[in-house]
Design a protein around this motif. Sequence first.
Motif, PDB file in Angstrom:
ATOM      1  N   ALA A 411     -15.572   1.287   3.777  1.00 34.79           N
ATOM      2  CA  ALA A 411     -14.593   1.969   4.613  1.00 34.79           C
ATOM      3  C   ALA A 411     -14.098   1.024   5.702  1.00 34.79           C
ATOM      4  O   ALA A 411     -14.776   0.081   6.094  1.00 34.79           O
ATOM      5  CB  ALA A 411     -15.223   3.212   5.227  1.00 34.79           C
ATOM      6  N   GLU A 413     -10.699  -1.125   7.778  1.00 29.74           N
ATOM      7  CA  GLU A 413      -9.506  -1.956   7.596  1.00 29.74           C
ATOM      8  C   GLU A 413      -9.813  -3.076   6.601  1.00 29.74           C
ATOM      9  O   GLU A 413     -10.801  -3.794   6.751  1.00 29.74           O
ATOM     10  CB  GLU A 413      -9.133  -2.529   8.964  1.00 29.74           C
ATOM     11  CG  GLU A 413      -7.868  -3.352   9.004  1.00 29.74           C
ATOM     12  CD  GLU A 413      -7.580  -3.834  10.429  1.00 29.74           C
ATOM     13  OE1 GLU A 413      -7.102  -4.970  10.563  1.00 29.74           O
ATOM     14  OE2 GLU A 413      -7.851  -3.066  11.381  1.00 29.74           O
ATOM     15  N   LEU A 431      -4.094  -0.663  -2.940  1.00 29.84           N
ATOM     16  CA  LEU A 431      -4.909  -0.076  -1.881  1.00 29.84           C
ATOM     17  C   LEU A 431      -4.067   0.832  -0.985  1.00 29.84           C
ATOM     18  O   LEU A 431      -4.505   1.926  -0.602  1.00 29.84           O
ATOM     19  CB  LEU A 431      -5.560  -1.181  -1.049  1.00 29.84           C
ATOM     20  CG  LEU A 431      -6.675  -1.963  -1.753  1.00 29.84           C
ATOM     21  CD1 LEU A 431      -6.966  -3.264  -1.022  1.00 29.84           C
ATOM     22  CD2 LEU A 431      -7.935  -1.115  -1.850  1.00 29.84           C
ATOM     23  N   ARG A 436      -5.463   3.424   1.765  1.00 31.95           N
ATOM     24  CA  ARG A 436      -6.273   2.544   2.594  1.00 31.95           C
ATOM     25  C   ARG A 436      -5.423   1.802   3.623  1.00 31.95           C
ATOM     26  O   ARG A 436      -4.248   1.500   3.387  1.00 31.95           O
ATOM     27  CB  ARG A 436      -7.023   1.511   1.717  1.00 31.95           C
ATOM     28  CG  ARG A 436      -8.031   2.110   0.739  1.00 31.95           C
ATOM     29  CD  ARG A 436      -9.141   2.880   1.445  1.00 31.95           C
ATOM     30  NE  ARG A 436      -9.922   2.031   2.344  1.00 31.95           N
ATOM     31  CZ  ARG A 436     -11.068   1.413   1.988  1.00 31.95           C
ATOM     32  NH1 ARG A 436     -11.549   1.556   0.777  1.00 31.95           N
ATOM     33  NH2 ARG A 436     -11.721   0.683   2.869  1.00 31.95           N
ATOM     34  N   HIS A 437      -6.049   1.475   4.769  1.00 36.26           N
ATOM     35  CA  HIS A 437      -5.419   0.629   5.790  1.00 36.26           C
ATOM     36  C   HIS A 437      -5.626  -0.816   5.361  1.00 36.26           C
ATOM     37  O   HIS A 437      -6.758  -1.307   5.319  1.00 36.26           O
ATOM     38  CB  HIS A 437      -6.067   0.895   7.157  1.00 36.26           C
ATOM     39  CG  HIS A 437      -5.512   0.042   8.253  1.00 36.26           C
ATOM     40  ND1 HIS A 437      -6.120  -0.086   9.475  1.00 36.26           N
ATOM     41  CD2 HIS A 437      -4.393  -0.745   8.313  1.00 36.26           C
ATOM     42  CE1 HIS A 437      -5.419  -0.913  10.243  1.00 36.26           C
ATOM     43  NE2 HIS A 437      -4.363  -1.310   9.553  1.00 36.26           N
TER      44      HIS A 437
END
Length: 449
Positions: A411, A413, A431, A436-437
């Motif tokens: 999890a 960045e 992603l 996702r970031h």
Amino acid sequence: MTGRTQQAMEILTIDTPSLGDRSYLVHDGQVAFAVDPQRDIDRMLTLLEDRGVRLSAVFETHIHNDYVTGGLALSRLTGASYHVNAEDPVSFERTPISDGDVVEVGTIRVRALATPGHTFTHLSYAATRGGDSPVVFTGGSLLFGSTGRPDLLGPEHTEDLAHAQHASAHRLAAELPDDTRVLPTHGFGSFCSATPTSGDASTIGHEKRVNPALTVDERSYVESLLAGLDVYPAYYAHMAPANLAGPSEPDLTPPHRADSAELRRRIDAGEWVVDLRTRTAFAAGHVAGTLNFGIDGGFATYLGWLLPWGTPLTLLGETPEQIAEAQRELVRIGIDRLEAAATGNVREWAFGGELRSFETACFADLAQVRHHRRVVVLDVRRRSEWDSGHLDDAVHIPLHELLERMDEIPAGEVWVHCKSGYRAAIAASLLAAAGRHVVSINDDFAAAA
């Protein structure tokens, strides 16, 4: 007695750099033959027309694993004979050819040489004509400083084919003069090459001096060859069956034009909508859920590798020419059907919605960020690249495994990198589409030091 001056044998190379392959058209001023033509045969037809020569024969060195051949369609369109190894179990009419057979093409004499190794039924073709320098079309056998890979028919055959590849290289070196030009199909970035190739031209004499298949003993060559084999694209599994069945001429008719509402429906339905723009343009603004496979890189190789085979596909491009280029790339690997396409401005594709974006950065930025906060570093290079050097604490998931291993990414960045930025951009788009970031590192890995 007077007569027309005899023209030298002309060899025209048709390069397909996106797949790392070459096809050849050879003529004597009147009659021509083709070797290993790609699916988009209009390039061959244009050369035939430009030179004002008649095609009388098409030769396949092997049943290809990395692209769909244009050989059958070309022969049917021109009336040329289609020479495929008599031992290949094809399901169409061909002119069978075997080791030692000679075919006269105008004033050119073409002799088939059994050179197993890349496949069991691989043939090379030695061509001679009067006082011209001899040439040999080696397909996936003898490449520039390397040989074709021996593992595409399955692990149970790999070692036997590696030994056969060594023997075939030595056969060519023994039977052909040193000044014979070597003209391979693979080895210009193709995953069909066992190891990277070097140079843009070669002869039998040069290969005797530099090619491991001809400079080291058989055991050392085989051990080194097997140790150096890397992964190859998943779509290869579909190429030989298509080529054995007899592929038709491709349809390059422009696909149906989709509006923004249709694009959104397709994305929401789980179809692949692929944005062909550059990675920097995509990162700066794209439609949510779209994926970035830039037409400026290894587009067909990586899209064919990652796309679940048979998934409906729609393309987004800045111009119709960009779509046409991508369509041509795709038919070469057997992706004949596009659901739709859209061109123009990215804002027109968004159906009034907000564009998504993510950051791009360089390795210097990553180094600075890691001093201040914890981020996930994702390396999407292949295993061999990782083994040769990688960043401390990076997570390694090769790009071709990413879709199946998303849940292994911690999890937080994610800063994703590859060797130069192209694969990282593909991974970043996957992603981002998954929520996702992500930050895409658009930089050369050499800068990571």
